[in-house]
Design an enzyme around this catalytic site. Structure first.
Site, short mmCIF file in Angstrom:
data_model
loop_
_atom_site.label_atom_id
_atom_site.label_comp_id
_atom_site.label_asym_id
_atom_site.label_seq_id
_atom_site.Cartn_x
_atom_site.Cartn_y
_atom_site.Cartn_z
N HIS A 18 21.55 -7.88 -28.03
CA HIS A 18 22.33 -9.10 -28.26
C HIS A 18 22.98 -9.63 -26.98
CE1 HIS A 18 22.22 -10.21 -32.43
NE2 HIS A 18 22.77 -9.11 -32.91
N HIS A 59 19.76 -2.65 -30.80
CA HIS A 59 19.98 -4.00 -31.36
C HIS A 59 21.23 -4.64 -30.75
CE1 HIS A 59 19.93 -7.00 -34.74
NE2 HIS A 59 21.23 -7.01 -34.47
N GLU A 60 22.33 -3.90 -30.78
CA GLU A 60 23.58 -4.48 -30.27
C GLU A 60 23.46 -4.74 -28.77
OE1 GLU A 60 25.27 -5.50 -32.61
OE2 GLU A 60 24.52 -4.16 -34.18
N1 B3K Z 1 26.43 -9.49 -35.47
C1 B3K Z 1 26.93 -8.40 -36.24
C2 B3K Z 1 27.13 -8.73 -37.68
C3 B3K Z 1 28.42 -9.38 -37.98
C4 B3K Z 1 28.64 -9.51 -39.45
C5 B3K Z 1 29.87 -10.27 -39.73
N2 B3K Z 1 30.15 -10.38 -41.15
C6 B3K Z 1 26.06 -7.20 -36.14
C7 B3K Z 1 24.66 -7.44 -35.75
O1 B3K Z 1 23.90 -8.08 -36.41
O2 B3K Z 1 24.30 -7.01 -34.70
ZN ZN Z 2 22.56 -8.46 -34.84
#
Ligand code: B3K
Ligand code: ZN
Length: 877
Positions: free
Chosen positions: A308, A304-305
């Site tokens: 992104h 997932h990361e």
């Molecule tokens: N984008 C981050 C989540 C951030 C939350 C901030 N309160 C993790 C993710 O969804 O991949």
């Molecule tokens: Zn995310």
């Protein structure tokens, strides 16, 4: 709240930023008492903004100390700017200029875990959504994208590793044993993707060659004791990189990809450009300490990361109302990745289970909001199941409507057109629409309307005309601020089964057809249907809706063994169990004797006896609907009745199927060394499912099996499964002994200790609350560590319904006390913990009154955070 109530921010008020930042240079002097942050921003007025002489308003935070402000080389005096608690304002600025700013911050005192903070002696950051403003004054909004250069200076012995986004371009020594590293990130990014790490870390290194032949260094940084827990994350990362190239044509773009594991983290992980920061629980794994489910979770979060990097970083969100643009899409991407790595049906069952229990509950509760919310008070409260999971379902429906090729064309267009931009969910839908030619006009309502649509399906069969007709009505209950809903465009995948359970060929010979619902009531005809079919509706869960059709129990049993759609086979079993349990709940409340419908026993017998079935599916099908799912389905939740009846069903199944369960247990008992192969995971699941049922019998002989498994397991999946069965059983002395032995063995492993806390927090015993209270004083408990809070307090309040909802209201008081205490340390975690209390409308009056009273107590707290204020005030409204 003492001061004025916080105000909401509305999507309709969005304006482009009056200023842009082209280049951000940061310099951090990390210190043991305080950290000095120098920023140098090259700024200009935004030609797209109509506000030609607008003042510059930089976002800040009450905890920032401004040391110096320099405009185009000239020091500014306090009269030259306006400093308020969370903004810094400058008037009369030229077309372009350089603004330098020096702030002092205290990361060691930062318990909010937002901005720059310390975890186990290392410095790290979390900036999404609005944490960067706790580091320096800045335009902390995702549509302001700058190129970052970051220099980190720190003591060399204590912080040998200094990291930030991009590539290292310079490093060296400075005086007094300090050193520095300068990092340059060539990709413009919003501040929320900024990251910094400094610590005494070890690293595991690997590499990946991209499709175009570039070599990328992969580095995972961990505390020294965790070096043996890195392999799985690295393997997962490489699989994700290859998958994104193959399925989406997306290559990684920097020379280094880094992951850092930290123990103190508000959520799972964060996709900072080139430097992902992970909650250690979401990245570190080895068989002796990590369960199969955790291994799977880690694989999907690492993916997932990583995903992104394109869906979120290269193309980011214009504003935080668009959060699902990156999150919904990325969850869809990671779900498909996991489906491709393991069993597609099992992955779908798991995702739908989460959606139907937790997201549907959110959609029906006081915080219900559309996938693209129209307003918020605190954006941290909107990292929700709706934005993530329902957002992913919306993308999945687009995938269904377009088909895989057109969907890929749409995503290619989206990435090509918007690379380097901050855009909206509408831009995403427009790209999908343009590339495919499919009209998604009405479909856009999924982004705008909250609530879970209901489908009511009835049918008719005309034997003479051989025509079968489905009649479908759709509706959607009101949600806060939205009394009436317009019809959704819903893809409804259906199949028809003949009397032998075979698929009847539909249009073009296909066995599944996607019907397009677009009106509040519609009829669909199927011709050349030779006999009255049993419909298989919403195959693969083709839309996030609640569907009802008057199936008889015999029809559900029939679908359970015949439906060619694996998901619906599982779902038929769930529907059968729900129908039976709901009827028993009525009997229980009326004080009648409980008798289990033999059809369920028979269906389970078949599942257990048929060795030709896929063990992964059998393991899933043996799981009864959870107490939280049964609560979600109920109009008013009778916690006690749900618990007692579900236990009765478990015990009765165990009694009737005892020998078969024992056989399945023995047959699937792991021999040979532990492997993570899908087949091995499935067998362990089946083995532990069987043991779970057997333990309901409260027999010494079964206890001995569990104890043997607990003591001899070479892996955490088997050890943990046995531990919680023993710990939750009626054998009190054995339970205490097992828990004690477990702690003695694993006390040095912080992640295993989390499980140990959760096992105790979820005990059905009547002293659960007292146990939890006592554990808060345990040497290993730490209120400032979110993993500990979730493992103990969160688990008790949301995974132990009978004990949390005890009649004297002490569970509620306990939660309110903890929220009040935590709100001063970490508002995000405090606000998340509140969820079970906000559902007070679903409980009988004597409970709901006490829940409300505790919410009122929280609301009365002086200086309550915006996070908690929003959740409490909306839930009481
Ligand atoms: N984008 C981050 C989540 C951030 C939350 C901030 N309160 C993790 C993710 O969804 O991949
Ligand atoms: Zn995310």
């Amino acid at each position: 709240m003492s001061k004025e109530n916080p105000r909401a921010i509305h999507l309709k008020d969005y304006r482009v930023p009056p200023f842009l930042i082209d280049q951000t240079e940061l310099h951090f002097e990390l210190g043991e008492k305080a950290t000095l942050v120098k920023s140098r921003l090259q700024m200009r007025r935004n030609p797209a903004s109509g506000e030609l002489d607008a003042p510059l308003e930089l976002d800040g935070d009450a905890d920032l100390t401004l040391r110096r402000l320099v405009l185009d080389g000239k020091d500014l005096a306090p009269g030259d700017y306006l400093l308020e608690s969370d903004t810094l304002r400058l008037d009369g600025l030229p077309e372009q200029f350089v603004l330098e700013c020096v702030t002092l911050i205290k990361p060691q005192e930062n318990t909010s875990l937002e901005g720059l903070y310390k975890s186990n002696g290392m410095f790290c950051t979390q900036c999404e959504a609005e944490g960067f403003r706790k580091i320096t004054y800045y335009l902390d909004r995702p549509d302001v994208m700058a190129r970052f250069t970051t220099t980190v200076v720190a003591d060399k012995d204590d912080y040998p590793v200094l990291l930030s986004n991009g590539n290292p371009v310079e490093e060296g020594e400075v005086s007094e044993g300090r050193h520095f590293v300068t990092w340059e990130d060539p990709f413009p990014k919003p501040a929320y993707l900024f990251a910094l790490v400094a610590g005494n870390l070890e690293r595991v290194e690997d590499s990946f060659t991209t499709a175009s032949g570039r070599e990328v260094a992969l580095r995972l940084f961990v505390e020294p004791q965790n070096l043996d827990k890195c392999d799985h994350a690295i393997r997962s990362l490489k699989k994700a990189m290859a998958w994104d190239e193959e399925v989406y044509g997306r290559e990684y773009d920097l020379d280094i990809f880094m992951i850092v594991a930290v123990d103190h983290f508000n959520m799972g992980a964060m996709e900072n450009k080139g430097l992902n920061i992970f909650n250690s629980s979401c990245v570190l794994a080895k068989p002796e300490t990590t369960t199969d489910s955790a291994f799977e979770r880690i694989e999907s979060i690492v993916a997932h990361e990583y995903f992104h990097n394109w869906s979120g970083n290269r193309v980011t969100c214009r504003d935080w109302f668009q959060l699902s643009l990156k999150e919904g899409f990325t969850v869809f991407r990671d779900a498909e990745f996991s489906a491709d790595m393991g069993s597609r049906t099992v992955k779908r069952i798991e995702d739908v289970t989460l959606l139907r229990t937790a997201q549907f509950a959110e959609d029906g509760g006081p915080m219900a909001h559309p996938v693209r919310p129209a307003s918020y008070i605190e954006i941290s409260n909107f990292y929700t199941l709706t934005v993530y999971e329902k957002g992913a379902e919306v993308v999945r429906m687009i995938h269904t409507l377009l088909g895989p090729e057109q969907f890929r064309a749409g995503s290619d267009l989206y990435f090509a057109r918007h690379d380097g931009q901050a855009v909206t969910t509408d831009d995403f839908v427009a790209a999908m629409e343009e590339a495919s030619g499919v009209d998604l006009g009405q479909f856009r309502r999924w982004y705008e309307q909250a609530g879970t649509p209901r489908l009511q399906v009835s049918d008719a069969y005309d034997a003479d005309a051989k025509r079968y007709t489905l009649n479908v009505k759709q509706s959607c209950p009101p949600s806060p601020g939205q009394d009436r809903k317009a019809p959704f465009h819903i893809p409804l995948a259906v199949g028809l089964l003949d009397a032998e359970g075979r698929d009847i060929p539909l249009k073009d010979g296909a066995t599944t057809q996607v019907l397009h619902l677009a009106e509040s009531e519609q009829q669909f005809h199927f011709d050349n249907v030779p006999c009255k079919p049993v419909p298989s509706l919403l195959r693969g869960f083709s839309a996030p809706v609640k569907l009802s059709y008057p199936y008889s129990r015999d029809e559900l049993v029939f679908l359970m063994s015949h439906d060619s759609d694996g998901f619906n086979r599982w779902d038929a079993g769930q529907q059968l169990a729900v129908a039976i349990i709901e009827e028993l709940i009525v009997d229980y409340r009326a004080g009648r004797e409980l008798k289990l419908d033999q059809r369920l026993v028979q269906a389970y017998r078949q599942l257990l006896a048929d060795t030709g079935l896929d063990p992964a599916m059998v393991a899933k099908m043996l799981v009864l609907p959870s107490e939280s799912y049964l609560s979600e389905l109920a109009e008013t939740v009778d916690v006690e009745a749900i618990h007692r009846v579900r236990e009765f069903v478990r015990r009765t199944l165990a009694t009737e199927l005892r020998d078969l369960l024992l056989e399945v247990y023995r047959r699937n008992r792991s021999d040979g060394p532990y492997t993570l192969a899908a087949e091995a995971i499935a067998r362990r699941r089946l083995q532990n499912q069987s043991l779970g049922y057997l333990m309901a019998l409260e027999e010494k002989e079964v206890l001995a099996l569990a104890q043997n498994q607990f003591e001899n397991a070479d892996n955490m999946t088997d050890a943990q499964a046995a531990l919680s069965l023993i710990a939750h059983s009626g054998f009190e002395a054995e339970a205490a002994a097992a828990l004690d032995a477990f702690y003695q063995r694993w006390q040095a492993d912080t992640l295993v200790v989390n499980q140990w806390f959760t096992t105790q927090a979820t005990t059905p015993r009547d002293n659960a609350l007292e146990t939890v209270r006592a554990l808060m004083d345990h040497e290993a408990f730490e209120l400032a560590n979110p993993n500990r809070v979730r493992a103990l307090i969160g688990a008790f309040c949301s995974q132990n319904p009978v004990q949390f909802h005890r009649a004297d209201g002490e569970g509620y008081r306990f939660l309110a006390d903890r929220v009040i205490e935590l709100d001063r340390l970490n508002p995000q975690i405090a606000s998340r913990l509140l969820t079970p209390l906000t559902r007070w409308r679903k409980y009988p009056p004597e409970l709901s009154a006490q829940m409300q009273a505790q919410l009122q107590r929280v609301l009365a707290v002086e200086e309550l955070s915006r996070d908690c204020y929003e959740v409490v005030s909306k839930s009481l409204a």
